[in-house]
Design a protein around this motif. Structure first.
Motif, PDB file in Angstrom:
ATOM      1  N   UNK A   1      -7.602  -7.380  -5.437  1.00 26.93           N
ATOM      2  CA  UNK A   1      -8.979  -6.961  -5.251  1.00 26.93           C
ATOM      3  C   UNK A   1      -9.069  -5.452  -5.446  1.00 26.93           C
TER       4      UNK A   1
ATOM      5  N   UNK B   1      -9.767  -5.752   3.398  1.00 26.35           N
ATOM      6  CA  UNK B   1      -8.850  -5.970   2.295  1.00 26.35           C
ATOM      7  C   UNK B   1      -7.799  -4.904   2.123  1.00 26.35           C
ATOM      8  N   UNK B   2      -8.100  -3.689   2.519  1.00 26.86           N
ATOM      9  CA  UNK B   2      -7.152  -2.631   2.202  1.00 26.86           C
ATOM     10  C   UNK B   2      -6.123  -2.413   3.295  1.00 26.86           C
TER      11      UNK B   2
ATOM     12  N   UNK C   1      -3.302  -6.848  -3.591  1.00 24.81           N
ATOM     13  CA  UNK C   1      -4.457  -7.323  -2.836  1.00 24.81           C
ATOM     14  C   UNK C   1      -5.337  -8.236  -3.663  1.00 24.81           C
TER      15      UNK C   1
ATOM     16  N   UNK D   1     -18.585  -1.336   0.231  1.00 26.40           N
ATOM     17  CA  UNK D   1     -17.710  -2.434   0.581  1.00 26.40           C
ATOM     18  C   UNK D   1     -16.738  -2.056   1.661  1.00 26.40           C
ATOM     19  N   UNK D   2     -15.952  -1.068   1.420  1.00 23.04           N
ATOM     20  CA  UNK D   2     -14.879  -0.851   2.356  1.00 23.04           C
ATOM     21  C   UNK D   2     -14.610   0.603   2.552  1.00 23.04           C
ATOM     22  N   UNK D   3     -14.122   0.909   3.700  1.00 19.18           N
ATOM     23  CA  UNK D   3     -13.669   2.260   3.977  1.00 19.18           C
ATOM     24  C   UNK D   3     -12.366   2.449   3.266  1.00 19.18           C
TER      25      UNK D   3
ATOM     26  N   UNK E   1     -14.450  -3.529   6.012  1.00 21.18           N
ATOM     27  CA  UNK E   1     -13.772  -4.596   5.321  1.00 21.18           C
ATOM     28  C   UNK E   1     -12.267  -4.538   5.502  1.00 21.18           C
TER      29      UNK E   1
ATOM     30  N   UNK F   1     -20.278  -2.228  -6.342  1.00 17.02           N
ATOM     31  CA  UNK F   1     -19.745  -2.104  -4.980  1.00 17.02           C
ATOM     32  C   UNK F   1     -18.969  -3.337  -4.553  1.00 17.02           C
TER      33      UNK F   1
ATOM     34  N   UNK G   1     -11.055 -12.381   4.273  1.00 18.86           N
ATOM     35  CA  UNK G   1     -12.007 -11.742   3.368  1.00 18.86           C
ATOM     36  C   UNK G   1     -13.292 -11.411   4.077  1.00 18.86           C
TER      37      UNK G   1
ATOM     38  N   UNK H   1       0.847  -1.191   0.000  1.00 20.95           N
ATOM     39  CA  UNK H   1       0.000   0.000   0.000  1.00 20.95           C
ATOM     40  C   UNK H   1       0.882   1.240   0.000  1.00 20.95           C
TER      41      UNK H   1
ATOM     42  N   UNK I   1      -9.455  -0.079   5.841  1.00 22.91           N
ATOM     43  CA  UNK I   1      -9.134  -0.559   7.116  1.00 22.91           C
ATOM     44  C   UNK I   1      -9.703  -1.827   7.611  1.00 22.91           C
ATOM     45  N   UNK I   2      -8.852  -2.374   8.440  1.00 21.01           N
ATOM     46  CA  UNK I   2      -9.308  -3.415   9.314  1.00 21.01           C
ATOM     47  C   UNK I   2      -9.591  -2.770  10.626  1.00 21.01           C
TER      48      UNK I   2
ATOM     49  N   UNK J   1      -3.422   0.405  20.123  1.00 22.25           N
ATOM     50  CA  UNK J   1      -4.005  -0.908  20.409  1.00 22.25           C
ATOM     51  C   UNK J   1      -3.320  -1.557  21.604  1.00 22.25           C
TER      52      UNK J   1
ATOM     53  N   UNK K   1      -6.389   7.638  13.958  1.00 22.84           N
ATOM     54  CA  UNK K   1      -5.169   7.850  13.178  1.00 22.84           C
ATOM     55  C   UNK K   1      -5.433   8.749  11.986  1.00 22.84           C
TER      56      UNK K   1
ATOM     57  N   UNK L   1     -14.642   2.010  -3.394  1.00 25.56           N
ATOM     58  CA  UNK L   1     -14.597   2.856  -2.198  1.00 25.56           C
ATOM     59  C   UNK L   1     -13.216   2.928  -1.575  1.00 25.56           C
ATOM     60  N   UNK L   2     -12.287   2.147  -2.117  1.00 23.44           N
ATOM     61  CA  UNK L   2     -10.903   2.339  -1.705  1.00 23.44           C
ATOM     62  C   UNK L   2     -10.309   3.575  -2.366  1.00 23.44           C
TER      63      UNK L   2
ATOM     64  N   UNK M   1     -11.725  -2.181  -5.209  1.00 23.64           N
ATOM     65  CA  UNK M   1     -13.021  -1.711  -4.721  1.00 23.64           C
ATOM     66  C   UNK M   1     -13.155  -0.222  -4.961  1.00 23.64           C
TER      67      UNK M   1
END
Lengths: 330, 464, 285
Positions: free
Chosen positions: A229, B14-15, A227, B141-143, B12, A122, B109, A18, B146-147, A277, A299, A233-234, A231
């Motif tokens: 994958x 994944x990222x 990944x 799906x995802x922000x 989600x 999505x 996943x 990333x 983040x996890x 954490x 963060x 929204x990433x 998305x």
């Protein structure tokens, strides 16, 4: 407190795919903002079309990943032209707003049910990086470097990723230290002066937008391929804000600015994350005050605060020099 | 009014940078909620491989489940329909089984089971082109990253009445125009402050959306929060507006004025406002939480008919009140001393300063006005939809669209432009999928910027 | 001073009336118009600029001098009309093409490229650089030799304008007067046939003014045509070979500097409609 695990999280973050993808995108943004002075706030859109160029080619049309990479690059170039031909005539703040809006329009479109047959809507698209993984020459196993452990797949992808970063950095170095680089820096300072000396400012801006956009698309490809994958929204506008933070942290208008800024940014983000954490796990912060699901939000708040303070107190970043920044008249 | 029921939603993994490096076990996981967003407990999920079960889990109080998998590979994951509460079904027929889920080495996943009321189930075999719902239907799906529990945005649905697809065109047109007017009114109230701030300080304030969210959330805490005083919404609005004005004023005194004094460049200020926006937005997320809420009053109302279109009394009130507030702002700008001073500073700051106007005081008033108006707009927005931590940011680009359409820096232009944006967004739903309605408003913004950058009402400036 | 130079001699027989034809015009403009809203900022019927001479453009505030500059040099594309440079049509050409044709301008508010060094500012001025093409720029051998030649030329100009000691400083650190010199030197890197200087003396201290003036007359003597906008009447009188006076966008008078000061139309323009611009005694002395 397990300090070594906090630090290792940070290092994983800084070296991981990333970070590599974001560093590449920030290098592209550096060409736009750092050298040409273009306020592009839609860099994430270039990452999006790059990533989906690969994802759609492979997952939807069953083409080879390498064709997908070309498609992604081409898509980024076309996006730069579509966006740039009209928008580069605008004042810088209008350019910022129109680029951020264009990024959002693209994201909304990619995630819509209209585009779902192509983009997976999505749900996104998965498994399009096999061509690269299949080339992995690293023998399977776990590779340990001190406290860090990497799988063969990580070693392979990180080598490819950082190799690409090195190539792009060399390319940018050569470009910037050439007469071409002199012209775009002049445009950053004062485009009318450049025009009065016979430079076709508009063409140079367009070249800069295409070049930085293509590099941004490479960044988008790198981390979605890792990944496996993609998305929509990433790819929201916050990504571009991250890129600006990385860039300003390292030093905009410095060849190594985005690289250093990116490494530091991800290291700080993830070690801060792990640190919080740890504090919660060990009970230093009681659950009434914070729960683990707040960490991600905190963060991001920290990124915002960091960007604010940097811009206010050290806008030249780590690598820039104060004297030069004082001369920034924009 | 047709209550829209969507969604099961999941943040989600994944990222997550480094996540794949740090954790080496494979798993599938998720969170299941009912159409109102409440978690569903005690549902059974099983993971199968080649027909053989490899693991199962039951959702907990939070609706969360996770199944650890033995190794990377392809799995079928099934939700046990018998454990679903009466009247709830997967959104699509057969949606209880997710087939051929590929899990990579070290990947966790996240899977999505969408749950809807029985009467809204879709059969992909018979209705290929659904859903033509308004709002952005399916789950996010995802922000961004983040996890870590930063939720993906839940883009909420509009609770505005929509005539059935078979209604005559003129009725549908009247309805979307009315909806658009109301939406535009909310955008306008929130955007006037943004425009005034730009006019007086030339700052493009990206943190303006957070002033909107702040107002909505303050009103929620004093109105509907469990630990709050439970004031009536009308009082809560007053509290929110005052708090918003104080926040606006505080930001000017604490941040923007010192930066102006240091002669920080315009572009640097712009980037600083982005940092501030990120900071405030996620601080609000920590304090308020990611779950959308509604106010205590005026939630369920039946619509009244206005000839071709219908509207709830609440939405009608919002429309009327926003018009009144906008008129009041216009009157203030036109008739009062401070209004004249604001216009003078917007017109030419140096000239205003040299003619004895206390520019810093005027700017402080503008910030307080902006804070108060945005807070008010935020409550109105929260009332028509829901109160959520990122509602202001969602409105921000539309506010920009409004003020640019109207000519940057002109308060009246901002009002007109915002109405245009609201109407365009809703008009698009006549012909295009409603999930893209904000995209249309932004597209209009881009087109206007390119064709007529001075806006609809702006004048071409002299160059050179 | 420089009254007995060739340019003055060439213009000696030209009648002092607006729009008059010159014996050897470099720039010929017809019907140049530019309006903002209802206001006609520029409305010039006919104007010729003599080759190899220094032409001064004067007029009260708001007379349209800078706007005319902007229109002629392609910086303001909203104007209309026809103008020819060296006999070739130049109207409606974009600014950078105008510069390529050999007509280079400077600005009223000096535009030093602050975060480029003084040398880089000059290097930028050179035209036809191979290394300015994006793809060629990464292949250094393609442009290294040309770059060396450009640096040589730049160093010569820096020495001539006495800026050589500032060669590697950021241009943003220069004083106002030094920036004017830098801008002039940079414009010369383009190798212009005609220089358009917008208020070259504004904000320059008297000591530097003299040296700037000498540079300008030297340039003329080397064959460069110069047209400048100026408020300072002393400079107009001492330096120019020909003066054009604009008022309300129109050319109201033309002539040699000695004649223009006593021209009633000029006095009228300055005093009648615009009290106070340059004092009357300077005009009439």
């Amino acid at each position: 407190m397990d300090y070594s695990s906090i630090l290792t999280s940070g290092v994983y973050g800084a070296l991981g795919p990333v970070a590599i993808g974001y560093v590449l995108a920030a290098i592209g943004l550096n060409i736009h903002f750092g050298y040409t002075g273009l306020l592009n706030f839609g860099q994430v859109a270039f990452m999006l079309v790059g990533a989906y160029g690969v994802a759609i080619s492979v997952s939807t049309f069953g083409l080879s990943m390498w064709v997908g990479v070309l498609v992604g690059i081409l898509a980024a170039a076309v996006l730069a032209l579509i966006l740039g031909i009209p928008a580069l005539r605008l004042r810088s703040d209008y350019l910022a707003i129109s680029t951020i809006a264009a990024g959002e329009v693209l994201r909304l479109f990619y995630r819509s049910s209209v585009a779902e047959p192509l983009t997976g809507g999505v749900y996104g698209l998965q498994r399009f990086g096999d061509d690269l993984l299949d080339l992995n020459p690293v023998p399977p196993g776990i590779y340990e470097v001190g406290p860090l452990a990497f799988t063969a797949r990580d070693v392979w992808l990180m080598s490819v990723g950082w190799g690409l970063v090195a190539l792009v950095v060399i390319l940018v170095y050569l470009l910037i230290h050439s007469p071409w680089g002199r012209v775009i820096r002049a445009i950053r300072e004062d485009e009318e002066a450049a025009r009065s000396l016979g430079k076709n400012v508009y063409a140079y801006k367009l070249q800069s937008l295409v070049l930085g956009g293509v590099i941004g698309a490479l960044g988008g490809m790198v981390f979605t391929i890792h990944q496996q994958s993609a998305h929509p929204d990433g790819f929201d506008p916050v990504v571009t804000f991250f890129l600006y933070t990385m860039l300003v942290l390292g030093g905009a208008g410095r060849v190594f600015g985005p690289v250093l800024g990116g490494l530091l940014f991800w290291f700080l983000m993830l070690s801060f994350d792990a640190f919080l954490r740890e504090l919660m796990a060990t009970g230093y912060i009681p659950p009434e005050i914070l729960v683990p699901s707040d960490v991600g939000a905190l963060r991001l708040a920290l990124v915002g605060l960091g960007l604010l303070l940097l811009m206010a107190f050290r806008p030249q970043g780590i690598l820039g020099n104060r004297r030069e920044m004082v001369l920034d008249v924009r | 009014m047709r209550a829209l029921a969507v969604i099961a939603l999941i943040a989600l993994a994944v990222m997550a940078p480094g996540a794949a490096l740090a954790d080496e076990h494979e798993a599938v996981q998720g969170t299941i909620t009912d159409p109102d967003g409440e978690p569903l407990a005690d549902l059974t999920i099983t993971a199968n491989r080649d027909g053989a079960e490899v693991g199962s889990d039951t959702t907990d109080e939070e609706g969360e489940w996770e199944i650890e998998l033995p190794e990377p590979g392809s799995y079928d994951v099934e939700l046990d329909l018998d454990t679903l509460p009466e009247g709830l079904v997967p959104r699509e027929v057969g949606g209880e089984v997710l087939s051929d889920i590929e899990v990579d080495e070290g990947q966790q996943r996240t899977l999505i089971f969408q749950i809807v009321p029985e009467d809204e189930q879709e059969d992909p075999a018979t209705e290929p082109d659904e859903p033509a719902e308004e709002g952005e239907a399916p789950p996010e799906g995802a922000g961004t990253d983040s996890d870590t529990g930063v939720p993906g945005e839940t883009e909420t649905d509009l609770e505005t009445p929509v005539p059935p697809q078979h209604a005559p065109f003129h009725e549908r047109l009247a309805q979307v125009l009315l909806n658009g007017l109301q939406y535009g009114g909310i955008i306008a109230i929130a955007a006037v402050g943004l425009s005034l701030v730009f006019g007086t300080t030339r700052l493009i304030n990206f943190a303006h959306g957070e002033l909107v969210t702040f107002g909505a959330i303050v009103a929620f805490f004093v109105n509907a929060a469990a630990a709050g005083p439970g004031l009536h919404l009308i009082l809560a609005i007053a509290v929110a507006v005052i708090a918003g004005a104080l926040l606006g004023g505080g930001l000017d005194r604490g941040l923007w004025r010192p930066l102006r004094m240091r002669r920080t460049g315009r572009i640097n200020m712009f980037i600083i406002s982005i940092g501030l926006a990120l900071f405030l937005r996620h601080l609000l997320l920590v304090i308020y939480g990611s779950r959308p809420n509604s106010y205590a009053e005026y939630q369920i109302q039946s619509t009244i008919s206005l000839g071709w279109a219908e509207i709830t009394p609440r939405d009608l009130t919002i429309l009327v009140v926003s018009v009144i507030v906008l008129f009041a702002v216009a009157l203030m700008l036109q008739r009062t001393r401070i209004g004249t001073a604001i216009r003078a500073v917007s017109d030419n700051r140096d000239l205003a300063a040299s003619s004895g106007i206390n520019v810093n005081y005027v700017i402080l008033v503008v910030w307080m006005l902006a804070g108060g108006l945005s807070a008010f707009g935020g409550v109105m927005f929260g009332l028509t939809e829901v109160v959520s931590w990122d509602m202001g940011f969602k409105l921000l680009l539309l506010m920009f669209a409004g003020i640019i359409l109207g000519g940057l820096g002109s308060a009246y232009g901002a009002m007109v432009g915002s109405f245009v944006v609201g109407i365009v967004a809703h008009l698009s739903t006549l012909w295009f999928p409603a999930e893209l309605w904000n995209a249309w408003a932004l597209l209009v913004l881009i087109v206007v910027l390119i064709v007529r950058p001075q806006g609809i009402l702006g004048r071409k400036e002299r160059v050179g | 001073m420089s009254d007995r130079n060739n340019a003055t001699a060439a213009l000696a027989d030209v009648a002092a009336e607006p729009g008059v034809a010159k014996p050897d015009p470099l720039l010929v403009a017809d019907n140049v118009q530019r309006s903002f809203g209802g206001l006609h900022a520029v409305d010039v019927d006919h104007l010729e600029i003599q080759r190899g001479a220094i032409t001064a453009l004067i007029g009260p505030n708001g007379a349209g001098k800078t706007t005319l500059f902007n229109v002629l040099t392609g910086f303001d594309r909203g104007g209309s009309g026809d103008w020819r440079f060296e006999g070739k049509k130049m109207s409606r050409l974009p600014a950078h093409r105008v510069a390529h044709r050999g007509m280079v301008r400077t600005f009223q508010l000096t535009k030093a490229l602050s975060r480029l060094t003084v040398l880089e500012n000059l290097q930028l001025g050179a035209t036809e650089q191979r290394g300015e093409a994006m793809f060629a720029s990464v292949v250094r051998p393609l442009w290294r030799r040309q770059e060396r030649a450009i640096i040589e030329r730049a160093d010569a100009l820096l020495a001539r304008f006495r800026l050589d000691h500032l060669r590697d400083e950021f241009a943003g650190t220069l004083s106002g007067g030094q920036r004017k010199l830098l801008e002039l030197a940079r414009a010369l890197m383009v190798q212009p046939r005609m220089l358009m200087l917008d208020e070259p003396m504004a904000g320059v201290n008297p000591a530097l003014t003299q040296s700037l003036l000498e540079h300008i007359t030297d340039l003329r003597d080397e064959g460069t045509t110069i047209c400048f906008v100026e408020h300072d009447m002393d400079m107009v009188m001492g330096t120019s070979d020909w003066v054009v006076c604009l008022a309300e966008g129109q050319v109201i008078a033309e002539g040699p500097p000695q004649a223009i000061g006593s021209n009633p139309a000029v006095i009228d323009a300055y005093l009648g409609k615009q009290h106070g611009a340059p004092p009357a005694e300077e005009l009439t002395s």
